[in-house]
Write a protein that holds these residues in place. Structure first.
Motif, PDB file in Angstrom:
ATOM      1  N   TYR A  60      13.508   5.388  -3.042  1.00 45.14           N
ATOM      2  CA  TYR A  60      13.421   5.535  -1.598  1.00 45.14           C
ATOM      3  C   TYR A  60      12.513   4.445  -1.042  1.00 45.14           C
ATOM      4  CZ  TYR A  60      14.998  10.410  -2.388  1.00 45.14           C
ATOM      5  OH  TYR A  60      15.690  11.540  -2.747  1.00 45.14           O
ATOM      6  N   VAL A  61      12.892   3.880   0.094  1.00 42.39           N
ATOM      7  CA  VAL A  61      12.053   2.862   0.740  1.00 42.39           C
ATOM      8  C   VAL A  61      11.898   3.215   2.214  1.00 42.39           C
ATOM      9  CG1 VAL A  61      11.737   0.418   1.241  1.00 42.39           C
ATOM     10  CG2 VAL A  61      13.013   1.099  -0.799  1.00 42.39           C
ATOM     11  N   ALA A  99       8.804   3.236   5.837  1.00 43.34           N
ATOM     12  CA  ALA A  99       7.494   2.952   6.424  1.00 43.34           C
ATOM     13  C   ALA A  99       7.048   4.179   7.196  1.00 43.34           C
ATOM     14  CB  ALA A  99       7.574   1.746   7.351  1.00 43.34           C
ATOM     15  N   GLY A 100       5.748   4.387   7.302  1.00 44.74           N
ATOM     16  CA  GLY A 100       5.228   5.502   8.070  1.00 44.74           C
ATOM     17  C   GLY A 100       5.737   6.840   7.563  1.00 44.74           C
ATOM     18  N   THR A 101       6.086   7.736   8.490  1.00 40.27           N
ATOM     19  CA  THR A 101       6.560   9.070   8.117  1.00 40.27           C
ATOM     20  C   THR A 101       7.748   9.001   7.170  1.00 40.27           C
ATOM     21  OG1 THR A 101       5.796  10.066  10.188  1.00 40.27           O
ATOM     22  CG2 THR A 101       7.545  11.214   9.022  1.00 40.27           C
ATOM     23  N   SER A 102       8.695   8.120   7.459  1.00 33.88           N
ATOM     24  CA  SER A 102       9.893   8.007   6.621  1.00 33.88           C
ATOM     25  C   SER A 102       9.533   7.681   5.176  1.00 33.88           C
ATOM     26  CB  SER A 102      10.825   6.927   7.178  1.00 33.88           C
ATOM     27  OG  SER A 102      11.251   7.249   8.485  1.00 33.88           O
ATOM     28  N   GLY A 103       8.636   6.729   4.981  1.00 37.85           N
ATOM     29  CA  GLY A 103       8.227   6.352   3.638  1.00 37.85           C
ATOM     30  C   GLY A 103       7.460   7.459   2.934  1.00 37.85           C
ATOM     31  N   ARG A 104       6.622   8.162   3.691  1.00 43.37           N
ATOM     32  CA  ARG A 104       5.856   9.264   3.089  1.00 43.37           C
ATOM     33  C   ARG A 104       6.777  10.388   2.625  1.00 43.37           C
ATOM     34  NH1 ARG A 104       2.753   7.968   7.901  1.00 43.37           N
ATOM     35  NH2 ARG A 104       1.094   6.540   7.265  1.00 43.37           N
ATOM     36  N   LEU A 105       7.822  10.652   3.401  1.00 39.08           N
ATOM     37  CA  LEU A 105       8.780  11.682   3.009  1.00 39.08           C
ATOM     38  C   LEU A 105       9.491  11.298   1.717  1.00 39.08           C
ATOM     39  CD1 LEU A 105      10.289  12.541   6.509  1.00 39.08           C
ATOM     40  CD2 LEU A 105       8.841  14.022   5.104  1.00 39.08           C
ATOM     41  N   GLY A 106       9.784  10.015   1.558  1.00 36.78           N
ATOM     42  CA  GLY A 106      10.399   9.546   0.322  1.00 36.78           C
ATOM     43  C   GLY A 106       9.489   9.767  -0.870  1.00 36.78           C
ATOM     44  N   ILE A 107       8.206   9.496  -0.693  1.00 35.41           N
ATOM     45  CA  ILE A 107       7.251   9.693  -1.788  1.00 35.41           C
ATOM     46  C   ILE A 107       7.139  11.173  -2.137  1.00 35.41           C
ATOM     47  CG2 ILE A 107       4.787   9.617  -2.372  1.00 35.41           C
ATOM     48  CD1 ILE A 107       4.679   6.884  -1.058  1.00 35.41           C
ATOM     49  N   ILE A 108       7.080  12.038  -1.131  1.00 32.17           N
ATOM     50  CA  ILE A 108       6.995  13.478  -1.385  1.00 32.17           C
ATOM     51  C   ILE A 108       8.183  13.942  -2.220  1.00 32.17           C
ATOM     52  CG2 ILE A 108       7.155  15.763  -0.285  1.00 32.17           C
ATOM     53  CD1 ILE A 108       5.505  14.540   2.043  1.00 32.17           C
ATOM     54  N   ASP A 109       9.385  13.532  -1.831  1.00 32.23           N
ATOM     55  CA  ASP A 109      10.567  13.965  -2.571  1.00 32.23           C
ATOM     56  C   ASP A 109      10.543  13.433  -3.998  1.00 32.23           C
ATOM     57  OD1 ASP A 109      13.210  15.415  -2.001  1.00 32.23           O
ATOM     58  OD2 ASP A 109      13.881  13.633  -3.053  1.00 32.23           O
ATOM     59  N   VAL A 127      11.685   7.232  -7.319  1.00 24.07           N
ATOM     60  CA  VAL A 127      10.519   6.452  -6.900  1.00 24.07           C
ATOM     61  C   VAL A 127      10.463   6.375  -5.372  1.00 24.07           C
ATOM     62  CG1 VAL A 127       9.436   4.168  -7.023  1.00 24.07           C
ATOM     63  CG2 VAL A 127      10.713   5.058  -8.994  1.00 24.07           C
ATOM     64  N   GLY A 128       9.270   6.424  -4.842  1.00 25.54           N
ATOM     65  CA  GLY A 128       9.081   6.208  -3.412  1.00 25.54           C
ATOM     66  C   GLY A 128       8.311   4.928  -3.161  1.00 25.54           C
ATOM     67  N   ILE A 129       8.881   4.015  -2.392  1.00 26.24           N
ATOM     68  CA  ILE A 129       8.181   2.784  -2.005  1.00 26.24           C
ATOM     69  C   ILE A 129       7.797   2.914  -0.541  1.00 26.24           C
ATOM     70  CG2 ILE A 129       8.337   0.298  -1.689  1.00 26.24           C
ATOM     71  CD1 ILE A 129      10.398   0.178  -3.913  1.00 26.24           C
ATOM     72  N   LEU A 130       6.519   2.813  -0.260  1.00 25.64           N
ATOM     73  CA  LEU A 130       5.993   2.960   1.097  1.00 25.64           C
ATOM     74  C   LEU A 130       5.408   1.637   1.567  1.00 25.64           C
ATOM     75  CD1 LEU A 130       5.027   4.663   3.545  1.00 25.64           C
ATOM     76  CD2 LEU A 130       3.034   5.326   2.166  1.00 25.64           C
ATOM     77  N   ALA A 131       5.837   1.168   2.726  1.00 18.72           N
ATOM     78  CA  ALA A 131       5.272  -0.058   3.285  1.00 18.72           C
ATOM     79  C   ALA A 131       3.757   0.094   3.400  1.00 18.72           C
ATOM     80  CB  ALA A 131       5.874  -0.327   4.663  1.00 18.72           C
ATOM     81  N   GLY A 132       3.023  -0.825   2.808  1.00 21.70           N
ATOM     82  CA  GLY A 132       1.574  -0.739   2.814  1.00 21.70           C
ATOM     83  C   GLY A 132       1.001  -0.153   1.541  1.00 21.70           C
ATOM     84  N   GLY A 133       1.881   0.309   0.638  1.00 20.76           N
ATOM     85  CA  GLY A 133       1.423   0.822  -0.648  1.00 20.76           C
ATOM     86  C   GLY A 133       0.821   2.215  -0.580  1.00 20.76           C
ATOM     87  N   GLU A 134       0.193   2.619  -1.666  1.00 20.35           N
ATOM     88  CA  GLU A 134      -0.352   3.973  -1.782  1.00 20.35           C
ATOM     89  C   GLU A 134      -1.366   4.301  -0.698  1.00 20.35           C
ATOM     90  OE1 GLU A 134      -1.835   4.827  -5.665  1.00 20.35           O
ATOM     91  OE2 GLU A 134       0.072   4.400  -6.665  1.00 20.35           O
ATOM     92  N   ASP A 135      -2.152   3.323  -0.295  1.00 16.97           N
ATOM     93  CA  ASP A 135      -3.170   3.575   0.737  1.00 16.97           C
ATOM     94  C   ASP A 135      -2.529   4.043   2.047  1.00 16.97           C
ATOM     95  OD1 ASP A 135      -5.116   2.842  -1.025  1.00 16.97           O
ATOM     96  OD2 ASP A 135      -5.451   0.850  -0.170  1.00 16.97           O
ATOM     97  N   ILE A 179      17.599   3.741  -1.394  1.00 20.01           N
ATOM     98  CA  ILE A 179      17.902   4.430  -0.143  1.00 20.01           C
ATOM     99  C   ILE A 179      16.837   4.086   0.889  1.00 20.01           C
ATOM    100  CG2 ILE A 179      18.245   6.671   0.982  1.00 20.01           C
ATOM    101  CD1 ILE A 179      19.072   7.769  -1.775  1.00 20.01           C
ATOM    102  N   GLY A 180      17.244   3.378   1.923  1.00 21.09           N
ATOM    103  CA  GLY A 180      16.333   3.037   3.006  1.00 21.09           C
ATOM    104  C   GLY A 180      16.244   4.182   4.003  1.00 21.09           C
ATOM    105  N   ILE A 181      15.029   4.517   4.401  1.00 22.26           N
ATOM    106  CA  ILE A 181      14.803   5.624   5.330  1.00 22.26           C
ATOM    107  C   ILE A 181      14.100   5.074   6.564  1.00 22.26           C
ATOM    108  CG2 ILE A 181      13.923   7.998   5.542  1.00 22.26           C
ATOM    109  CD1 ILE A 181      13.335   7.784   2.444  1.00 22.26           C
TER     110      ILE A 181
END
Length: 298
Positions: free
Chosen positions: A69-70, A72-82, A98-106, A138-140
Motif C-alpha cells: 500500500y502507498v 500520504a497522510g490519512t490514506s497512508g496511515r490506513l495502509g500501514i494499519i491494514d 507492506v505499508g509505505i507512508l510518505a514521510g516514513g515511519e515518523d 495499491i495507491g491510496i
C-alpha cells in the motif's frame, strides 16, 4: 472555491453542513453520523472492481508476491494499519503486506504534508522496496491527485507489478495510471476537504475487504474461523482454544495440550487431532495442500 478545487468532489462544500459552526453538539454529531451512514453504499458500488483486483492478487501472493500500500497522510496511515494487522490475524510473514507512508515511519505520528508533493520521492520508495512483477502496489489517495502516490504506482507499473488505486473522486490521475481502479465516491465531507472523515472510512473498509478476502482465498480461514491467527497473548490463546474445540469437538483441557504440542499453531493442532498425526506430519500435509485446511480435514 476555485475551479481546481471544484473539479474534486472531495473538496466541494456539503450543503447539509452549511452553518456547521452554529449547530448544537448533538446536531453536529447527528449530521456526521448521517453522512457516515452513506459510506457503505458507496463502497458496495465498488464490489466488481474490488473483486477483479483480489482475483489478480491471489495468484501473485501464492508465488511469494507482496501487497504494497502507498499513501500520504490519512490514506497512508490506513495502509500501514491494514498491513500491520495482517501478521497476527493470519500468521502472515512480516513483509508480505507492506505499508509505505510518505514521510516514513515518523509521519505515522506527526504530519509531514510536504513530502506528498513529490512524484520523485514516491518513485524512490518503490525502488527501495525492490518491487517486482509478483508484487501488487495499491495507491491510496482520496483526491486521486497526490504526486507521491502517482509517482509510486507509475514506477511500480514500469517494473511489472500489478497496480491498483483506491480513490474517492470520479476523475483522477492516480486512477488513470493503474490496472485496477476502485472509486468510492462518498461525496463532500461534513467539514469541507477533511477526507479523514467519509473518504477515510471508505478507504479503510476497502482495504479491510481486499486483505481479508485475499487471505480467505489463500486458505487462511476455515469456515468463518481465524485458523491462521498468531496466538501471542492470553486473549489470542483463548481464541485459538475456542477455534480448536469448535472444529474438533474436544474439550478445553485437551485442546490446550494439543495446542502446546503444536507450538500454538492452530491449523497444525486441528490436523493433529483430526488425522491422528504428529506435528511434523501436520506440517507436511499443510505444505502439500498450500495451507488449505479444508482439503485436509474436509
Amino acid at each position: 472555491m476555485n475551479d481546481n478545487l471544484n473539479m474534486k468532489i472531495t473538496e466541494t462544500r456539503n450543503p447539509a453542513s452549511e452553518e456547521l459552526d452554529t449547530k448544537s453538539t448533538s446536531e453536529i454529531i447527528k449530521l456526521i453520523n448521517e453522512e457516515d451512514a452513506t459510506v457503505a453504499h458507496s463502497v458496495a458500488e465498488t464490489i466488481p472492481e474490488i473483486t477483479g483486483l483480489v482475483e489478480a492478487i491471489v495468484p501473485r501472493m501464492r508465488k511469494g508476491g507482496r501487497i504494497i500500500y502507498v499513501g500520504a497522510g490519512t490514506s497512508g496511515r490506513l495502509g500501514i494499519i491494514d498491513a500491520v494487522e495482517c501478521v497476527p490475524t493470519f500468521s502472515l510473514e512480516p513483509g508480505r503486506v507492506v505499508g509505505i507512508l510518505a514521510g516514513g515511519e515518523d509521519a505515522m505520528f506527526r504530519a509531514k504534508e510536504g513530502i506528498e508533493d513529490s512524484q520523485a520521492k514516491g518513485k524512490e520508495a518503490i525502488k527501495e522496496h525492490n518491487v517486482n512483477e509478483l508484487d501488487t502496489v495499491i495507491g491510496i489517495a482520496a483526491s486521486g491527485s497526490t504526486p507521491y502516490v502517482i509517482g509510486a504506482v507509475k514506477t511500480a507499473r514500469k517494473l511489472g507489478a500489478l497496480t491498483g488505486a483506491v480513490v474517492c473522486n470520479y476523475n483522477s490521475e492516480l486512477a488513470e495510471n493503474v490496472d485496477h481502479k476502485i472509486r468510492a465516491v462518498v461525496g463532500p465531507e461534513v467539514l469541507t476537504g477533511s477526507t479523514r472523515l467519509k473518504a477515510g472510512t471508505a478507504q479503510k473498509m476497502i482495504l479491510n475487504t481486499i486483505s481479508t478476502t485475499v487471505m480467505i482465498r489463500l486458505g487462511k480461514v476455515y469456515n468463518n474461523l481465524m485458523v491462521d491467527l498468531k496466538a501471542t497473548n492470553a486473549k489470542l490463546r483463548e481464541r485459538a482454544r475456542g477455534i480448536v474445540t469448535e472444529i474438533t469437538g474436544i474439550d478445553n483441557k485437551e485442546a490446550d495440550e494439543i495446542l502446546k504440542a503444536a507450538d500454538y499453531q492452530v491449523k497444525e493442532a486441528i490436523i493433529m487431532i483430526k488425522r491422528g498425526c504428529d506435528l511434523a506430519e501436520a506440517k507436511n500435509l499443510l505444505d502439500e495442500s498450500q495451507g488449505d485446511l479444508r482439503s485436509i480435514i474436509g
